[in-house]
Motif scaffolding. Structure first.
Motif, PDB file in Angstrom:
ATOM      1  N   LEU A  63      52.914  10.252  23.615  1.00 37.65           N
ATOM      2  CA  LEU A  63      51.716   9.666  24.344  1.00 37.65           C
ATOM      3  C   LEU A  63      52.176   9.818  25.761  1.00 37.65           C
ATOM      4  O   LEU A  63      50.612   9.527  26.424  1.00 37.65           O
ATOM      5  CB  LEU A  63      52.655   8.288  24.658  1.00 37.65           C
ATOM      6  CG  LEU A  63      52.135   6.943  24.799  1.00 37.65           C
ATOM      7  CD1 LEU A  63      50.392   6.686  24.857  1.00 37.65           C
ATOM      8  CD2 LEU A  63      53.038   5.615  25.066  1.00 37.65           C
ATOM      9  N   ALA A  64      53.897  10.995  25.861  1.00 35.30           N
ATOM     10  CA  ALA A  64      53.602  10.836  28.357  1.00 35.30           C
ATOM     11  C   ALA A  64      52.471  11.978  27.765  1.00 35.30           C
ATOM     12  O   ALA A  64      52.405  12.678  29.105  1.00 35.30           O
ATOM     13  CB  ALA A  64      54.747  11.636  27.753  1.00 35.30           C
ATOM     14  N   ILE A  65      52.223  12.854  26.815  1.00 39.21           N
ATOM     15  CA  ILE A  65      51.551  14.271  26.972  1.00 39.21           C
ATOM     16  C   ILE A  65      50.232  14.231  27.551  1.00 39.21           C
ATOM     17  O   ILE A  65      49.309  14.093  27.997  1.00 39.21           O
ATOM     18  CB  ILE A  65      51.959  14.964  25.773  1.00 39.21           C
ATOM     19  CG1 ILE A  65      52.903  16.153  25.593  1.00 39.21           C
ATOM     20  CG2 ILE A  65      51.026  16.163  25.942  1.00 39.21           C
ATOM     21  CD1 ILE A  65      53.499  16.535  25.030  1.00 39.21           C
ATOM     22  N   ASN A  66      49.651  12.755  26.250  1.00 43.76           N
ATOM     23  CA  ASN A  66      48.254  12.522  26.425  1.00 43.76           C
ATOM     24  C   ASN A  66      47.655  11.302  27.477  1.00 43.76           C
ATOM     25  O   ASN A  66      46.869  11.632  27.983  1.00 43.76           O
ATOM     26  CB  ASN A  66      47.620  11.415  24.917  1.00 43.76           C
ATOM     27  CG  ASN A  66      48.394  12.504  23.700  1.00 43.76           C
ATOM     28  OD1 ASN A  66      47.914  13.845  23.756  1.00 43.76           O
ATOM     29  ND2 ASN A  66      48.136  12.224  22.327  1.00 43.76           N
ATOM     30  N   THR A  67      49.208  10.525  27.730  1.00 43.00           N
ATOM     31  CA  THR A  67      48.351  10.001  29.307  1.00 43.00           C
ATOM     32  C   THR A  67      48.786  10.550  30.645  1.00 43.00           C
ATOM     33  O   THR A  67      48.310  10.069  31.614  1.00 43.00           O
ATOM     34  CB  THR A  67      49.640   8.296  29.076  1.00 43.00           C
ATOM     35  OG1 THR A  67      50.311   8.672  29.244  1.00 43.00           O
ATOM     36  CG2 THR A  67      49.165   7.579  27.571  1.00 43.00           C
ATOM     37  N   GLY A  68      49.967  11.340  30.605  1.00 40.98           N
ATOM     38  CA  GLY A  68      49.975  11.832  31.447  1.00 40.98           C
ATOM     39  C   GLY A  68      50.604  10.874  32.641  1.00 40.98           C
ATOM     40  O   GLY A  68      51.160  11.132  34.005  1.00 40.98           O
ATOM     41  N   ALA A  69      51.807   9.871  32.150  1.00 39.88           N
ATOM     42  CA  ALA A  69      52.360   9.097  32.331  1.00 39.88           C
ATOM     43  C   ALA A  69      53.422   9.433  33.233  1.00 39.88           C
ATOM     44  O   ALA A  69      53.820  10.160  32.530  1.00 39.88           O
ATOM     45  CB  ALA A  69      52.632   8.435  31.664  1.00 39.88           C
ATOM     46  N   PRO A  70      54.050   9.369  34.080  1.00 40.17           N
ATOM     47  CA  PRO A  70      54.806  10.087  35.109  1.00 40.17           C
ATOM     48  C   PRO A  70      56.342   9.354  34.125  1.00 40.17           C
ATOM     49  O   PRO A  70      56.013   7.833  33.389  1.00 40.17           O
ATOM     50  CB  PRO A  70      54.719   9.187  37.028  1.00 40.17           C
ATOM     51  CG  PRO A  70      54.040   8.154  36.712  1.00 40.17           C
ATOM     52  CD  PRO A  70      53.030   7.731  34.998  1.00 40.17           C
ATOM     53  N   LEU A  71      57.056  10.078  34.629  1.00 39.00           N
ATOM     54  CA  LEU A  71      58.369  10.133  33.610  1.00 39.00           C
ATOM     55  C   LEU A  71      59.785   9.869  34.166  1.00 39.00           C
ATOM     56  O   LEU A  71      60.104  10.986  35.696  1.00 39.00           O
ATOM     57  CB  LEU A  71      58.867  10.842  32.671  1.00 39.00           C
ATOM     58  CG  LEU A  71      57.604  10.764  31.250  1.00 39.00           C
ATOM     59  CD1 LEU A  71      57.469  12.067  30.295  1.00 39.00           C
ATOM     60  CD2 LEU A  71      58.001   9.635  30.490  1.00 39.00           C
ATOM     61  N   THR A  72      61.252   9.156  34.026  1.00 42.00           N
ATOM     62  CA  THR A  72      61.733   9.159  35.108  1.00 42.00           C
ATOM     63  C   THR A  72      62.721  10.587  34.398  1.00 42.00           C
ATOM     64  O   THR A  72      62.511  11.180  33.304  1.00 42.00           O
ATOM     65  CB  THR A  72      62.737   8.139  35.060  1.00 42.00           C
ATOM     66  OG1 THR A  72      62.918   8.154  34.116  1.00 42.00           O
ATOM     67  CG2 THR A  72      61.398   6.990  35.642  1.00 42.00           C
ATOM     68  N   THR A  73      64.119  11.074  35.146  1.00 38.79           N
ATOM     69  CA  THR A  73      64.523  12.265  34.764  1.00 38.79           C
ATOM     70  C   THR A  73      65.513  11.871  33.191  1.00 38.79           C
ATOM     71  O   THR A  73      65.572  12.773  32.839  1.00 38.79           O
ATOM     72  CB  THR A  73      65.390  12.706  36.265  1.00 38.79           C
ATOM     73  OG1 THR A  73      64.789  12.758  36.866  1.00 38.79           O
ATOM     74  CG2 THR A  73      66.882  13.970  35.873  1.00 38.79           C
TER      75      THR A  73
END
Length: 125
Positions: A63-73
């Motif tokens: 999901l993080a890869i497909n959406t490009g959503a910003p992530l915290t450390t």
């Protein structure tokens, strides 16, 4: 003589019986890892729990890869399994790039030539 009911006999109406059956079904589904019901206390097999956690981690990574959503450390640490220690981190075919302070983007590694490169993770000895 008066008729007595046994002490352990419980009378249930239809709604209560349906509730007990539903509760049993929810417990079984939670135990199998098909449904996440944290408020139900069930004895979960550690192997089933590890498989559920792995599936959840893989789904969140996709999901993080497909959406490009910003992530915290902290989120990058959870998804990749190690804390990033540089601006760009490669691990397991994934790349985490630092956008700004405590903001990361996750993507797939382009090309799999990863021979003898520093992966950017802090090592504990």
């Amino acid at each position: 003589m008066s008729e007595q009911t046994p002490v352990n006999a419980v009378e249930l109406n239809a709604d209560q019986a349906l509730g007990m059956v539903s509760f049993g079904l929810m417990q079984r589904l939670a135990k199998d890892g098909q449904v996440e019901l944290p408020w139900l206390e069930t004895a979960v097999d550690s192997e089933v729990e590890r498989a559920r956690q792995l599936r959840q981690r893989l789904e969140l990574t996709a999901l993080a890869i497909n959406t490009g959503a910003p992530l915290t450390t902290a989120e990058v640490t959870l998804l990749l399994g190690a804390r990033p220690g540089s601006e760009q981190v490669e691990r397991g075919g994934l790349v985490a790039r630092r956008v700004s302070r405590n903001v990361w983007r996750l993507s797939k590694l382009e090309g799999s030539d990863r021979s003898d490169r520093y992966d950017g993770f802090r090592r504990r000895l």
